[in-house]
Motif scaffolding. Structure first.
Motif, mmCIF file in Angstrom:
data_model
loop_
_atom_site.group_PDB
_atom_site.id
_atom_site.type_symbol
_atom_site.label_atom_id
_atom_site.label_comp_id
_atom_site.label_asym_id
_atom_site.label_seq_id
_atom_site.Cartn_x
_atom_site.Cartn_y
_atom_site.Cartn_z
ATOM 1 N N VAL A 195 1.335 -1.043 -0.390
ATOM 2 C CA VAL A 195 0.341 0.278 -0.132
ATOM 3 C C VAL A 195 0.529 1.191 -0.097
ATOM 4 C CG1 VAL A 195 -1.837 1.730 1.201
ATOM 5 C CG2 VAL A 195 -1.891 -1.431 1.198
ATOM 6 N N THR A 196 0.625 2.290 -0.360
ATOM 7 C CA THR A 196 1.703 3.147 -0.966
ATOM 8 C C THR A 196 0.849 4.384 0.301
ATOM 9 O OG1 THR A 196 -0.051 4.759 -2.233
ATOM 10 C CG2 THR A 196 1.550 3.013 -3.207
ATOM 11 N N ALA A 197 1.848 5.212 0.783
ATOM 12 C CA ALA A 197 1.665 5.920 1.223
ATOM 13 C C ALA A 197 0.513 6.842 1.615
ATOM 14 C CB ALA A 197 2.867 7.397 1.843
ATOM 15 N N GLU A 198 0.723 7.390 0.000
ATOM 16 C CA GLU A 198 -1.098 7.760 -0.246
ATOM 17 C C GLU A 198 -2.252 7.063 -0.410
ATOM 18 O OE1 GLU A 198 -0.769 10.352 -4.061
ATOM 19 O OE2 GLU A 198 1.531 11.826 -3.140
ATOM 20 N N ASP A 199 -2.324 6.279 -0.910
ATOM 21 C CA ASP A 199 -3.512 5.717 -0.577
ATOM 22 C C ASP A 199 -3.344 5.139 0.648
ATOM 23 O OD1 ASP A 199 -3.322 5.248 -3.591
ATOM 24 O OD2 ASP A 199 -3.310 3.317 -3.530
ATOM 25 N N TYR A 200 -2.721 4.703 1.625
ATOM 26 C CA TYR A 200 -2.537 4.597 2.937
ATOM 27 C C TYR A 200 -3.536 5.598 4.029
ATOM 28 C CZ TYR A 200 -1.766 3.562 7.633
ATOM 29 O OH TYR A 200 -1.906 3.456 9.169
ATOM 30 N N LYS A 201 -2.760 6.918 3.262
ATOM 31 C CA LYS A 201 -3.004 7.973 3.767
ATOM 32 C C LYS A 201 -5.248 8.240 4.029
ATOM 33 C CE LYS A 201 -2.980 12.833 2.368
ATOM 34 N NZ LYS A 201 -2.834 14.212 1.531
ATOM 35 N N VAL A 202 -5.450 8.579 2.381
ATOM 36 C CA VAL A 202 -6.411 8.534 2.156
ATOM 37 C C VAL A 202 -7.212 7.601 2.582
ATOM 38 C CG1 VAL A 202 -5.877 10.219 0.378
ATOM 39 C CG2 VAL A 202 -6.898 7.806 0.101
ATOM 40 N N SER A 203 -7.025 6.626 2.902
ATOM 41 C CA SER A 203 -7.795 5.303 3.064
ATOM 42 C C SER A 203 -7.575 4.958 4.885
ATOM 43 C CB SER A 203 -7.211 4.054 2.484
ATOM 44 O OG SER A 203 -6.978 4.440 1.033
ATOM 45 N N GLY A 204 -6.081 5.170 5.194
ATOM 46 C CA GLY A 204 -5.800 4.460 6.570
ATOM 47 C C GLY A 204 -7.374 5.164 7.647
ATOM 48 N N SER A 205 -7.428 6.361 7.587
ATOM 49 C CA SER A 205 -8.585 6.695 8.719
ATOM 50 C C SER A 205 -9.915 5.812 8.066
ATOM 51 C CB SER A 205 -9.470 7.945 8.137
ATOM 52 O OG SER A 205 -9.348 8.362 7.021
ATOM 53 N N ARG A 206 -10.808 5.423 7.019
ATOM 54 C CA ARG A 206 -11.674 4.620 6.815
ATOM 55 C C ARG A 206 -11.283 2.982 7.549
ATOM 56 N NH1 ARG A 206 -14.906 5.579 2.074
ATOM 57 N NH2 ARG A 206 -17.129 5.116 2.851
ATOM 58 N N TRP A 207 -9.968 2.731 6.947
ATOM 59 C CA TRP A 207 -9.964 1.393 8.345
ATOM 60 C C TRP A 207 -9.978 1.100 9.190
ATOM 61 C CZ3 TRP A 207 -4.706 0.377 4.473
ATOM 62 C CH2 TRP A 207 -4.983 0.716 3.133
ATOM 63 N N VAL A 208 -9.243 2.856 9.285
ATOM 64 C CA VAL A 208 -9.585 3.163 11.784
ATOM 65 C C VAL A 208 -11.187 2.341 11.432
ATOM 66 C CG1 VAL A 208 -8.606 4.110 13.865
ATOM 67 C CG2 VAL A 208 -7.806 3.851 11.465
ATOM 68 N N GLY A 209 -11.886 3.354 10.974
ATOM 69 C CA GLY A 209 -13.130 3.494 11.298
ATOM 70 C C GLY A 209 -13.723 2.297 11.629
ATOM 71 N N VAL A 210 -13.727 1.419 10.183
ATOM 72 C CA VAL A 210 -13.858 0.384 10.270
ATOM 73 C C VAL A 210 -13.549 -1.012 11.099
ATOM 74 C CG1 VAL A 210 -14.248 -2.613 8.570
ATOM 75 C CG2 VAL A 210 -14.172 -0.024 7.402
ATOM 76 N N ALA A 211 -11.983 -1.101 11.539
ATOM 77 C CA ALA A 211 -11.548 -1.972 12.046
ATOM 78 C C ALA A 211 -12.449 -1.391 13.702
ATOM 79 C CB ALA A 211 -10.501 -1.865 12.057
ATOM 80 N N MET A 212 -12.554 -0.070 14.110
ATOM 81 C CA MET A 212 -12.972 0.110 15.235
ATOM 82 C C MET A 212 -14.655 -0.328 15.032
ATOM 83 S SD MET A 212 -10.464 1.397 17.267
ATOM 84 C CE MET A 212 -11.028 1.740 18.146
ATOM 85 N N SER A 213 -14.869 -0.314 14.726
ATOM 86 C CA SER A 213 -16.447 -0.956 14.191
ATOM 87 C C SER A 213 -16.424 -3.061 15.354
ATOM 88 C CB SER A 213 -17.159 -1.049 13.408
ATOM 89 O OG SER A 213 -16.293 -1.562 12.221
ATOM 90 N N ARG A 214 -15.047 -3.718 14.696
ATOM 91 C CA ARG A 214 -15.186 -4.787 15.099
ATOM 92 C C ARG A 214 -14.295 -4.588 16.471
ATOM 93 N NH1 ARG A 214 -18.680 -7.786 11.804
ATOM 94 N NH2 ARG A 214 -19.601 -5.827 10.168
ATOM 95 N N CYS A 215 -13.971 -3.395 16.992
ATOM 96 C CA CYS A 215 -13.377 -3.812 18.068
ATOM 97 C C CYS A 215 -13.791 -4.542 19.249
ATOM 98 C CB CYS A 215 -12.975 -2.483 18.080
ATOM 99 S SG CYS A 215 -14.104 -1.664 19.439
ATOM 100 N N PRO A 216 -12.664 -5.484 19.389
ATOM 101 C CA PRO A 216 -13.342 -6.077 20.968
ATOM 102 C C PRO A 216 -13.871 -5.341 21.758
ATOM 103 C CG PRO A 216 -10.918 -5.906 20.529
ATOM 104 C CD PRO A 216 -11.455 -5.935 20.075
ATOM 105 N N GLY A 217 -14.204 -5.767 23.160
ATOM 106 C CA GLY A 217 -14.458 -4.956 24.279
ATOM 107 C C GLY A 217 -13.525 -4.388 24.988
#
Length: 126
Positions: A46-68
């Motif tokens: 993943v390029t830094a650019e793609d990550y820059k714009v995508s990371g935040s989204r991934w974080v959101g998705v991952a957090m929605s699946r975060c453990p208790g």
DNA sequence: GTTGTGACATCGC
DNA sequence: CGCGATGCCACAA
């Protein structure tokens, strides 16, 4: 050009890394999705650019699946506001943050300059 | 198998 | 300063 990727090559690993980072957030402090993403290293392929714009989204998705055991409550959007709809628990989140000493202004906004966590290496970790 | 939607960030008005 | 629209793919029902 930076392109938004729906999810990282290895969502599982990314999520684990994210959760580990989230657990490092000290009480009374909050972090933005963009910051969390910025502190993490872009996954291979993943390029830094793609990550820059995508990371935040991934974080959101991952957090929605975060453990208790993850303080998802301390994660807010770039505006210093709660992202969750209150019916989903947003109001609950605000209550918990206030309980930690975080102050919301009249518009339910948090002063990131004061409550924003500097990062895993800048704050006193141990 | 198909349809709908998404814990965001950024730009524009 | 506030609100609205945009971009991408994967996952859930």
């Amino acid at each position: 050009m930076s392109q938004i990727l729906a999810s990282p090559p290895d969502p599982k690993s990314f999520a684990l890394q994210l959760w580990a980072l989230a657990r490092q957030v000290p009480p009374g402090k909050v972090v933005t999705y963009g910051q969390l993403a910025a502190w993490m290293l872009p996954p291979p392929g993943v390029t830094a650019e793609d990550y820059k714009v995508s990371g935040s989204r991934w974080v959101g998705v991952a957090m929605s699946r975060c453990p208790g055991d993850v303080p998802w409550q301390r994660v807010v959007n770039a505006q210093g506001r709660i992202s969750l709809p209150k019916e989903h628990g947003g109001e609950r989140q605000r209550q918990m943050l206030e309980a930690e000493g975080i102050i919301f202004d009249s518009r339910e906004r948090i002063d990131l300059k004061h409550f924003g966590w500097s990062g895993p290496g800048t704050g006193a970790e141990s």
